[in-house]
Design an enzyme around this catalytic site. Structure first.
Site, PDB file in Angstrom:
ATOM      1  N   ASP A 102      32.907  39.266  33.649  1.00 47.07           N
ATOM      2  CA  ASP A 102      32.562  37.842  33.626  1.00 47.07           C
ATOM      3  C   ASP A 102      32.412  37.220  35.003  1.00 47.07           C
ATOM      4  O   ASP A 102      32.543  36.013  35.162  1.00 47.07           O
ATOM      5  CB  ASP A 102      33.656  37.090  32.859  1.00 47.07           C
ATOM      6  CG  ASP A 102      35.050  37.415  33.386  1.00 47.07           C
ATOM      7  OD1 ASP A 102      35.148  37.878  34.539  1.00 47.07           O
ATOM      8  OD2 ASP A 102      36.033  37.210  32.653  1.00 47.07           O
ATOM      9  N   GLU A 124      33.237  45.309  28.408  1.00 48.00           N
ATOM     10  CA  GLU A 124      34.259  44.263  28.227  1.00 48.00           C
ATOM     11  C   GLU A 124      33.620  42.988  27.667  1.00 48.00           C
ATOM     12  O   GLU A 124      33.755  41.887  28.210  1.00 48.00           O
ATOM     13  CB  GLU A 124      35.021  43.958  29.530  1.00 48.00           C
ATOM     14  CG  GLU A 124      36.332  43.225  29.319  1.00 48.00           C
ATOM     15  CD  GLU A 124      37.007  42.828  30.625  1.00 48.00           C
ATOM     16  OE1 GLU A 124      36.595  41.851  31.257  1.00 48.00           O
ATOM     17  OE2 GLU A 124      37.973  43.521  31.015  1.00 48.00           O
ATOM     18  N   GLU A 138      34.453  31.821  34.464  1.00 45.26           N
ATOM     19  CA  GLU A 138      34.271  33.094  33.758  1.00 45.26           C
ATOM     20  C   GLU A 138      33.898  32.937  32.286  1.00 45.26           C
ATOM     21  O   GLU A 138      33.134  33.725  31.734  1.00 45.26           O
ATOM     22  CB  GLU A 138      35.536  33.952  33.894  1.00 45.26           C
ATOM     23  CG  GLU A 138      35.774  34.492  35.301  1.00 45.26           C
ATOM     24  CD  GLU A 138      36.438  33.495  36.243  1.00 45.26           C
ATOM     25  OE1 GLU A 138      36.794  32.380  35.792  1.00 45.26           O
ATOM     26  OE2 GLU A 138      36.596  33.815  37.439  1.00 45.26           O
ATOM     27  N   HIS A 219      44.956  33.980  41.862  1.00 41.08           N
ATOM     28  CA  HIS A 219      43.684  33.722  42.554  1.00 41.08           C
ATOM     29  C   HIS A 219      42.727  32.811  41.807  1.00 41.08           C
ATOM     30  O   HIS A 219      41.639  32.528  42.291  1.00 41.08           O
ATOM     31  CB  HIS A 219      42.958  35.041  42.826  1.00 41.08           C
ATOM     32  CG  HIS A 219      42.433  35.705  41.574  1.00 41.08           C
ATOM     33  ND1 HIS A 219      41.257  35.344  40.978  1.00 41.08           N
ATOM     34  CD2 HIS A 219      42.940  36.680  40.809  1.00 41.08           C
ATOM     35  CE1 HIS A 219      41.059  36.078  39.908  1.00 41.08           C
ATOM     36  NE2 HIS A 219      42.072  36.900  39.769  1.00 41.08           N
ATOM     37  N   ARG A 221      40.242  30.200  40.361  1.00 36.36           N
ATOM     38  CA  ARG A 221      39.613  28.990  40.922  1.00 36.36           C
ATOM     39  C   ARG A 221      40.095  27.728  40.221  1.00 36.36           C
ATOM     40  O   ARG A 221      40.196  26.674  40.848  1.00 36.36           O
ATOM     41  CB  ARG A 221      38.091  29.090  40.803  1.00 36.36           C
ATOM     42  CG  ARG A 221      37.455  29.891  41.923  1.00 36.36           C
ATOM     43  CD  ARG A 221      35.934  29.979  41.764  1.00 36.36           C
ATOM     44  NE  ARG A 221      35.384  30.942  42.709  1.00 36.36           N
ATOM     45  CZ  ARG A 221      34.747  30.625  43.830  1.00 36.36           C
ATOM     46  NH1 ARG A 221      34.549  29.369  44.149  1.00 36.36           N
ATOM     47  NH2 ARG A 221      34.281  31.567  44.628  1.00 36.36           N
ATOM     48  N   HIS A 251      45.581  37.373  47.494  1.00 32.41           N
ATOM     49  CA  HIS A 251      44.112  37.439  47.395  1.00 32.41           C
ATOM     50  C   HIS A 251      43.510  36.829  48.663  1.00 32.41           C
ATOM     51  O   HIS A 251      43.987  35.788  49.134  1.00 32.41           O
ATOM     52  CB  HIS A 251      43.689  36.649  46.154  1.00 32.41           C
ATOM     53  CG  HIS A 251      42.250  36.804  45.782  1.00 32.41           C
ATOM     54  ND1 HIS A 251      41.233  36.245  46.524  1.00 32.41           N
ATOM     55  CD2 HIS A 251      41.648  37.435  44.753  1.00 32.41           C
ATOM     56  CE1 HIS A 251      40.071  36.532  45.950  1.00 32.41           C
ATOM     57  NE2 HIS A 251      40.292  37.259  44.870  1.00 32.41           N
TER      58      HIS A 251
HETATM   59  C1  UD1 Z   1      36.005  36.495  41.846  1.00 29.04           C
HETATM   60  C2  UD1 Z   1      35.443  36.206  40.466  1.00 29.04           C
HETATM   61  C3  UD1 Z   1      36.561  36.136  39.436  1.00 29.04           C
HETATM   62  C4  UD1 Z   1      37.461  37.350  39.516  1.00 29.04           C
HETATM   63  C5  UD1 Z   1      37.947  37.548  40.939  1.00 29.04           C
HETATM   64  C6  UD1 Z   1      38.757  38.809  41.042  1.00 29.04           C
HETATM   65  C7  UD1 Z   1      33.448  34.771  40.250  1.00 29.04           C
HETATM   66  C8  UD1 Z   1      32.930  33.401  40.195  1.00 29.04           C
HETATM   67  N1  UD1 Z   1      34.766  34.906  40.457  1.00 29.04           N
HETATM   68  O1  UD1 Z   1      36.767  35.360  42.226  1.00 29.04           O
HETATM   69  O2  UD1 Z   1      36.003  36.062  38.140  1.00 29.04           O
HETATM   70  O3  UD1 Z   1      38.556  37.160  38.650  1.00 29.04           O
HETATM   71  O4  UD1 Z   1      36.815  37.649  41.800  1.00 29.04           O
HETATM   72  O5  UD1 Z   1      39.455  38.884  42.247  1.00 29.04           O
HETATM   73  O6  UD1 Z   1      32.706  35.714  40.140  1.00 29.04           O
HETATM   74  N2  UD1 Z   1      37.331  37.331  49.990  1.00 29.04           N
HETATM   75  C9  UD1 Z   1      37.528  38.129  51.121  1.00 29.04           C
HETATM   76  N3  UD1 Z   1      37.513  39.485  50.937  1.00 29.04           N
HETATM   77  C10 UD1 Z   1      37.314  40.081  49.740  1.00 29.04           C
HETATM   78  C11 UD1 Z   1      37.127  39.263  48.633  1.00 29.04           C
HETATM   79  C12 UD1 Z   1      37.132  37.890  48.773  1.00 29.04           C
HETATM   80  O7  UD1 Z   1      37.713  37.639  52.214  1.00 29.04           O
HETATM   81  O8  UD1 Z   1      37.304  41.310  49.667  1.00 29.04           O
HETATM   82  C13 UD1 Z   1      37.337  35.851  50.165  1.00 29.04           C
HETATM   83  C14 UD1 Z   1      36.040  35.309  50.782  1.00 29.04           C
HETATM   84  O9  UD1 Z   1      36.354  34.226  51.620  1.00 29.04           O
HETATM   85  C15 UD1 Z   1      35.258  34.838  49.564  1.00 29.04           C
HETATM   86  C16 UD1 Z   1      36.385  34.311  48.700  1.00 29.04           C
HETATM   87  O10 UD1 Z   1      37.455  35.230  48.890  1.00 29.04           O
HETATM   88  O11 UD1 Z   1      34.298  33.849  49.858  1.00 29.04           O
HETATM   89  C17 UD1 Z   1      36.073  34.115  47.248  1.00 29.04           C
HETATM   90  O12 UD1 Z   1      35.486  35.265  46.663  1.00 29.04           O
HETATM   91  P1  UD1 Z   1      34.683  35.103  45.254  1.00 29.04           P
HETATM   92  O13 UD1 Z   1      34.244  36.441  44.812  1.00 29.04           O
HETATM   93  O14 UD1 Z   1      33.653  34.044  45.369  1.00 29.04           O
HETATM   94  O15 UD1 Z   1      35.760  34.484  44.285  1.00 29.04           O
HETATM   95  P2  UD1 Z   1      37.124  35.054  43.741  1.00 29.04           P
HETATM   96  O16 UD1 Z   1      38.036  33.882  43.698  1.00 29.04           O
HETATM   97  O17 UD1 Z   1      37.512  36.280  44.462  1.00 29.04           O
HETATM   98  N1  UDP Z   2      44.800  44.894  41.975  1.00 27.16           N
HETATM   99  C1  UDP Z   2      44.798  45.720  43.103  1.00 27.16           C
HETATM  100  N2  UDP Z   2      45.431  45.288  44.230  1.00 27.16           N
HETATM  101  C2  UDP Z   2      46.045  44.082  44.319  1.00 27.16           C
HETATM  102  C3  UDP Z   2      46.019  43.232  43.177  1.00 27.16           C
HETATM  103  C4  UDP Z   2      45.383  43.658  42.028  1.00 27.16           C
HETATM  104  O1  UDP Z   2      44.257  46.826  43.044  1.00 27.16           O
HETATM  105  O2  UDP Z   2      46.583  43.760  45.377  1.00 27.16           O
HETATM  106  C5  UDP Z   2      44.089  45.334  40.761  1.00 27.16           C
HETATM  107  C6  UDP Z   2      44.862  45.262  39.469  1.00 27.16           C
HETATM  108  O3  UDP Z   2      45.518  46.482  39.199  1.00 27.16           O
HETATM  109  C7  UDP Z   2      43.801  44.963  38.429  1.00 27.16           C
HETATM  110  C8  UDP Z   2      42.731  44.222  39.223  1.00 27.16           C
HETATM  111  O4  UDP Z   2      43.008  44.454  40.594  1.00 27.16           O
HETATM  112  O5  UDP Z   2      43.203  46.154  37.938  1.00 27.16           O
HETATM  113  C9  UDP Z   2      42.762  42.755  38.923  1.00 27.16           C
HETATM  114  O6  UDP Z   2      41.938  42.073  39.833  1.00 27.16           O
HETATM  115  P1  UDP Z   2      42.008  40.520  40.033  1.00 27.16           P
HETATM  116  O7  UDP Z   2      43.344  40.015  39.644  1.00 27.16           O
HETATM  117  O8  UDP Z   2      41.524  40.263  41.412  1.00 27.16           O
HETATM  118  O9  UDP Z   2      40.876  39.985  39.054  1.00 27.16           O
HETATM  119  P2  UDP Z   2      40.852  39.598  37.498  1.00 27.16           P
HETATM  120  O10 UDP Z   2      41.330  40.767  36.727  1.00 27.16           O
HETATM  121  O11 UDP Z   2      41.715  38.382  37.337  1.00 27.16           O
HETATM  122  O12 UDP Z   2      39.421  39.281  37.256  1.00 27.16           O
END
Ligand code: UD1
Ligand code: UDP
Length: 378
Positions: A102, A124, A138, A219, A221, A251
């Site tokens: 999602d 999923e 999502e 994490h 939003r 995160h």
């Molecule tokens: C995204 C997904 C969310 C998912 C989550 C898992 C969307 C809208 N959101 O949210 O559904 O649950 O990932 O973690 O698709 N960043 C880094 N390094 C990384 C990753 C992220 O620095 O490796 C920082 C960056 O500043 C980036 C911000 O996190 O701009 C947000 O990343 P983004 O993918 O937009 O949103 P998440 O909150 O991670």
């Molecule tokens: N996870 C990881 N390292 C971390 C935190 C989470 O590998 O420090 C894994 C966790 O086992 C799970 C997935 O990341 O499989 C969940 O990701 P996240 O919580 O970022 O996203 P969501 O599932 O909420 O979309």
């Protein structure tokens, strides 16, 4: 000479940590199957956290759009995804596009495929909270994907029923289990064969010896602007107890770190650490007495391991963990979070009622089922 049937080209699209974790078993299974030409495109909506998973899973993407920007907005990310993924689809001309879950990447991947009339397989499928702002964005992303997909791989019967209730053609819905269980089994076997892959938490285990361990992730939003502060306040209160330690891989979204650093960095029994790679996170799940999280994936992994998981959300699209008794929805009210954590810490029977392994999310064989269904689809 025997004519070999043409191989199907499957374009697998993902971009974030959880998608990579849940897609790598499918990529492994597709790549082992001569009926497919497999093209992997990562949006790199996440960078470091995605690369951690690609490295352990041994996947080198065929296309890497490298889209992550610091503190990216949903608008700019989605716009870049749509054009970038569309370009890859025009170059690769896939027979199928496969997306997971999602995220913005999954939603834009499905939409770009639809614009080209390429059928979409959704891994999923059918998760619904029935509240478009929890989780946000999502819930709407997966509804969009659900209205486009030609194949819906529902992890559970509940998810399949949600799709049928939306009048999705029943013949296109298949209950496969969730590939996160495949991933968890795979990484557990890798760690058993090579313990050094997850040995990096030894220092924290020593530092916190004798304490009850609470693993934390957060994490979402929808929790920015109030919810994260409330979560931090709950953690401060929990950390007043000297018999507990909290391990919190933070995160990298700057909105999360800012709040948690300001509220928690001075506490000796709270370890704010960098995101763990998947083997180390599996190790944390094994070490923890309790998980406190707003993550989707952790809600699925914890029941499989019999770890009580308190879910800091108002609603969940994964009711199976709650029904099985391993997960409890606690929202983000600090008083409620603290009360439920203290109950688990102090009431042995409450703890043991929750600490039972269940497998509502699958048997670890979802990926081969999915691959067979795509092979047999038109
Ligand atoms: C995204 C997904 C969310 C998912 C989550 C898992 C969307 C809208 N959101 O949210 O559904 O649950 O990932 O973690 O698709 N960043 C880094 N390094 C990384 C990753 C992220 O620095 O490796 C920082 C960056 O500043 C980036 C911000 O996190 O701009 C947000 O990343 P983004 O993918 O937009 O949103 P998440 O909150 O991670
Ligand atoms: N996870 C990881 N390292 C971390 C935190 C989470 O590998 O420090 C894994 C966790 O086992 C799970 C997935 O990341 O499989 C969940 O990701 P996240 O919580 O970022 O996203 P969501 O599932 O909420 O979309």
């Amino acid at each position: 000479m025997n004519e070999q049937p043409a191989r199907k080209t499957v374009l697998v699209v993902f971009g974030t940590r959880p998608e990579a974790i849940k897609m790598f078993p499918v990529v492994h299974a597709l790549r082992a199957d001569p009926r497919f030409r497999v093209v992997v495109c990562v949006s790199a909506q996440h960078r470091g956290m995605l690369d951690q998973v690609l490295a352990i899973a041994g996947i080198v993407p065929d296309h890497d759009l490298d889209l992550m920007r610091p503190d990216q907005t949903l608008d700019s990310l989605t716009a870049a995804l749509l054009t970038g993924l569309g370009r890859v689809m025009d170059a690769e001309r896939p027979d199928w596009v496969m997306v997971q879950g999602d995220t913005a990447t999954a939603m834009a991947g499905a939409l770009a495929a639809y614009y080209r009339k390429v059928p979409v397989a959704h891994v999923e499928a059918g998760l619904r909270s029935h509240n478009i702002y929890h989780p946000w964005p999502e819930e709407v992303n997966r509804k969009i994907i659900g209205s486009i997909a030609a194949l819906h791989f529902a992890p559970t019967e509940t998810a399949a029923a949600a799709l049928r209730a939306e009048n999705v053609a029943p013949g296109t819905i298949h209950v496969t289990g969730n590939t996160v269980i495949d991933a968890l089994h795979w990484v557990t076997a890798r760690i058993a064969a090579e313990p050094g892959l997850a040995s990096g938490l030894a220092d924290l285990a020593t530092r916190f010896a004798g304490k009850r361990i609470i693993g934390v992730t957060s994490h979402r939003r929808e929790n920015f602007g109030g919810g994260l502060e409330a979560i931090a306040q709950a953690i401060r209160t929990i950390a007043e107890r000297q018999d507990v330690a909290l391990i919190f891989p933070v995160h990298p979204n700057p909105n999360v770190g800012r709040v948690m650093d300001a509220a928690l960095a001075d506490l000796p029994n709270v370890a704010l650490i960098e995101p763990l790679d998947y083997p180390h996170f599996a190790r944390l799940l094994a070490m923890a007495d309790i998980m406190l999280t707003d993550s989707g994936g952790v809600q699925e992994e914890a029941p499989a391991l019999g770890k009580p998981v308190l879910v800091m959300r108002e609603t969940t699209e994964r009711p199976e963990g709650v029904e099985a008794g391993t997960a409890l929805l606690v929202g983000t009210d600090p008083a409620r979070i603290v009360t439920e954590i203290f109950t688990l810490l102090d009431d042995k029977s409450a703890y043991s009622r929750m600490a039972k392994a269940h497998n509502p999310f699958g048997d670890g064989k979802a990926a081969p089922r999915i691959v067979e269904l795509v092979a047999n689809a038109g």
